[in-house]
Design a protein around this motif. Sequence first.
Motif, PDB file in Angstrom:
ATOM      1  N   ASP A  12       0.697  -1.219  -0.605  1.00 12.23           N
ATOM      2  CA  ASP A  12      -0.196   0.585  -0.185  1.00 12.23           C
ATOM      3  C   ASP A  12       0.982   1.284  -0.066  1.00 12.23           C
ATOM      4  N   GLU A  13       1.855   1.359   0.468  1.00 12.28           N
ATOM      5  CA  GLU A  13       2.754   2.851   0.785  1.00 12.28           C
ATOM      6  C   GLU A  13       3.781   2.604  -0.270  1.00 12.28           C
ATOM      7  N   LEU A  14       3.887   1.923  -1.304  1.00 13.61           N
ATOM      8  CA  LEU A  14       4.347   2.033  -2.739  1.00 13.61           C
ATOM      9  C   LEU A  14       3.461   2.403  -3.822  1.00 13.61           C
ATOM     10  N   GLY A  15       2.149   1.367  -3.205  1.00 14.89           N
ATOM     11  CA  GLY A  15       1.170   2.040  -4.331  1.00 14.89           C
ATOM     12  C   GLY A  15       1.185   1.098  -5.194  1.00 14.89           C
ATOM     13  N   ILE A  16       1.319  -0.374  -4.712  1.00 15.55           N
ATOM     14  CA  ILE A  16       1.158  -1.404  -5.294  1.00 15.55           C
ATOM     15  C   ILE A  16      -0.328  -2.061  -5.360  1.00 15.55           C
ATOM     16  N   ALA A  17      -0.596  -2.473  -6.577  1.00 16.06           N
ATOM     17  CA  ALA A  17      -1.799  -2.537  -6.634  1.00 16.06           C
ATOM     18  C   ALA A  17      -1.745  -3.954  -6.660  1.00 16.06           C
ATOM     19  N   TYR A  18      -2.514  -4.576  -5.351  1.00 16.50           N
ATOM     20  CA  TYR A  18      -2.586  -6.235  -5.673  1.00 16.50           C
ATOM     21  C   TYR A  18      -4.308  -6.790  -5.925  1.00 16.50           C
ATOM     22  N   ASP A  19      -4.205  -8.002  -5.892  1.00 21.02           N
ATOM     23  CA  ASP A  19      -5.386  -8.782  -5.843  1.00 21.02           C
ATOM     24  C   ASP A  19      -5.330  -9.598  -4.534  1.00 21.02           C
ATOM     25  N   CYS A  20      -5.936 -10.021  -3.437  1.00 22.98           N
ATOM     26  CA  CYS A  20      -6.011 -10.883  -2.677  1.00 22.98           C
ATOM     27  C   CYS A  20      -6.430 -11.607  -2.988  1.00 22.98           C
ATOM     28  N   LEU A  21      -5.884 -13.132  -3.356  1.00 22.13           N
ATOM     29  CA  LEU A  21      -6.849 -14.026  -3.701  1.00 22.13           C
ATOM     30  C   LEU A  21      -6.891 -15.656  -2.853  1.00 22.13           C
ATOM     31  N   GLU A  22      -8.137 -15.973  -1.878  1.00 23.92           N
ATOM     32  CA  GLU A  22      -8.244 -16.926  -1.028  1.00 23.92           C
ATOM     33  C   GLU A  22      -8.630 -18.009  -0.997  1.00 23.92           C
ATOM     34  N   HIS A  23      -7.706 -18.909  -0.619  1.00 27.40           N
ATOM     35  CA  HIS A  23      -8.279 -20.317  -1.575  1.00 27.40           C
ATOM     36  C   HIS A  23      -7.786 -21.704  -0.257  1.00 27.40           C
ATOM     37  N   GLU A  24      -7.761 -23.268  -0.855  1.00 28.58           N
ATOM     38  CA  GLU A  24      -7.341 -23.389   0.315  1.00 28.58           C
ATOM     39  C   GLU A  24      -6.163 -23.871   0.602  1.00 28.58           C
ATOM     40  N   PRO A  25      -5.326 -23.803   1.783  1.00 30.50           N
ATOM     41  CA  PRO A  25      -3.990 -24.390   1.643  1.00 30.50           C
ATOM     42  C   PRO A  25      -3.297 -24.950   0.791  1.00 30.50           C
ATOM     43  N   ILE A  26      -2.145 -24.364  -0.575  1.00 32.15           N
ATOM     44  CA  ILE A  26      -1.644 -25.472  -1.565  1.00 32.15           C
ATOM     45  C   ILE A  26      -0.161 -25.000  -1.022  1.00 32.15           C
ATOM     46  N   PHE A  27       0.598 -25.775  -1.362  1.00 25.53           N
ATOM     47  CA  PHE A  27       1.685 -26.352  -1.260  1.00 25.53           C
ATOM     48  C   PHE A  27       2.655 -25.938  -2.749  1.00 25.53           C
ATOM     49  N   SER A  28       1.751 -26.365  -3.908  1.00 25.21           N
ATOM     50  CA  SER A  28       2.329 -25.921  -5.116  1.00 25.21           C
ATOM     51  C   SER A  28       1.396 -25.733  -5.859  1.00 25.21           C
ATOM     52  N   VAL A  29       1.718 -24.822  -6.944  1.00 24.99           N
ATOM     53  CA  VAL A  29       1.155 -24.854  -8.162  1.00 24.99           C
ATOM     54  C   VAL A  29       0.419 -26.292  -8.811  1.00 24.99           C
ATOM     55  N   ILE A  30       0.830 -27.147  -8.388  1.00 28.73           N
ATOM     56  CA  ILE A  30       0.782 -28.575  -8.953  1.00 28.73           C
ATOM     57  C   ILE A  30      -0.080 -28.948  -8.512  1.00 28.73           C
ATOM     58  N   GLU A  31      -1.036 -28.865  -6.734  1.00 29.65           N
ATOM     59  CA  GLU A  31      -2.064 -29.081  -6.054  1.00 29.65           C
ATOM     60  C   GLU A  31      -2.631 -28.200  -5.796  1.00 29.65           C
ATOM     61  N   ALA A  32      -2.770 -26.805  -6.381  1.00 31.16           N
ATOM     62  CA  ALA A  32      -3.715 -26.063  -6.843  1.00 31.16           C
ATOM     63  C   ALA A  32      -4.520 -26.329  -8.051  1.00 31.16           C
ATOM     64  N   ALA A  33      -4.028 -27.032  -9.072  1.00 30.01           N
ATOM     65  CA  ALA A  33      -4.784 -27.342 -10.594  1.00 30.01           C
ATOM     66  C   ALA A  33      -5.108 -28.472  -9.449  1.00 30.01           C
ATOM     67  N   GLU A  34      -4.939 -29.390  -8.397  1.00 30.61           N
ATOM     68  CA  GLU A  34      -5.322 -30.293  -8.054  1.00 30.61           C
ATOM     69  C   GLU A  34      -6.545 -30.513  -7.557  1.00 30.61           C
ATOM     70  N   LYS A  35      -6.665 -29.432  -6.849  1.00 31.28           N
ATOM     71  CA  LYS A  35      -8.181 -29.406  -5.943  1.00 31.28           C
ATOM     72  C   LYS A  35      -8.641 -27.947  -6.708  1.00 31.28           C
ATOM     73  N   GLY A  36      -8.210 -27.698  -8.798  1.00 26.72           N
ATOM     74  CA  GLY A  36      -9.698 -26.898  -9.176  1.00 26.72           C
ATOM     75  C   GLY A  36      -9.159 -25.083  -8.316  1.00 26.72           C
ATOM     76  N   ILE A  37      -8.065 -25.272  -7.814  1.00 29.36           N
ATOM     77  CA  ILE A  37      -7.872 -23.380  -7.743  1.00 29.36           C
ATOM     78  C   ILE A  37      -7.761 -23.019  -9.085  1.00 29.36           C
ATOM     79  N   VAL A  38      -8.367 -21.921  -9.606  1.00 29.92           N
ATOM     80  CA  VAL A  38      -7.463 -20.845 -10.640  1.00 29.92           C
ATOM     81  C   VAL A  38      -7.268 -19.950 -10.136  1.00 29.92           C
ATOM     82  N   LEU A  39      -6.172 -19.774 -10.440  1.00 30.44           N
ATOM     83  CA  LEU A  39      -5.533 -18.437 -10.178  1.00 30.44           C
ATOM     84  C   LEU A  39      -5.207 -17.719 -11.519  1.00 30.44           C
ATOM     85  N   PRO A  40      -5.138 -16.021 -11.462  1.00 29.74           N
ATOM     86  CA  PRO A  40      -5.229 -14.986 -12.577  1.00 29.74           C
ATOM     87  C   PRO A  40      -4.038 -15.232 -12.430  1.00 29.74           C
TER      88      PRO A  40
END
Length: 162
Positions: A12-40
């Motif tokens: 916020d101080e640096l003026g950096i915009a971000y999207d905060c995405l809530e999801h199940e805990p994931i330990f890898s991007v492979i696990e995210a895909a397996e759980k059907g979590i789609v991140l932009p």
Amino acid sequence: MTNEDMIYQLLDELGIAYDCLEHEPIFSVIEAAEKGIVLPGQQVKNLFLKNKKGRQFYLVILRDEKTADIRRLAEVLGEKRLSFANSSDLERLLQVQPGAVTPFGLLFDREHRVQLIVDEDVDASQTVGFHPFVNHRTLNIAYTDFLRFLEKAEHPARRIRC
């Protein structure tokens, strides 16, 4: 203040915009895909490596579908051998737990023991997502804003083919 709260405040101080995405805990991007979590944006993974003597550390960011050639990477970096660093090194240097590895932890590496490597295949025109010290959230930011964060953290990115 937690490390997670601190990173939101800093962005916020640096003026950096971000999207905060809530999801199940994931330990890898492979696990995210397996759980059907789609991140932009483009999906990246973070590898925390050390040299043979354990004195130099590397945080390597590469696209999720890519496998790092660690032997070749060691040669390019002028190291005899690279291996994965242990969890105590990760916690001591980046103040983050395994499973939530994030370049945001570079803020805590005041002795510059960790060198940041970004694979050439990471597209600088897209967004990247990193955990904010917890693995049940992902912050999606523009790559150009990520570079601004790195400037603040005093850890420039070295782009090489991993």
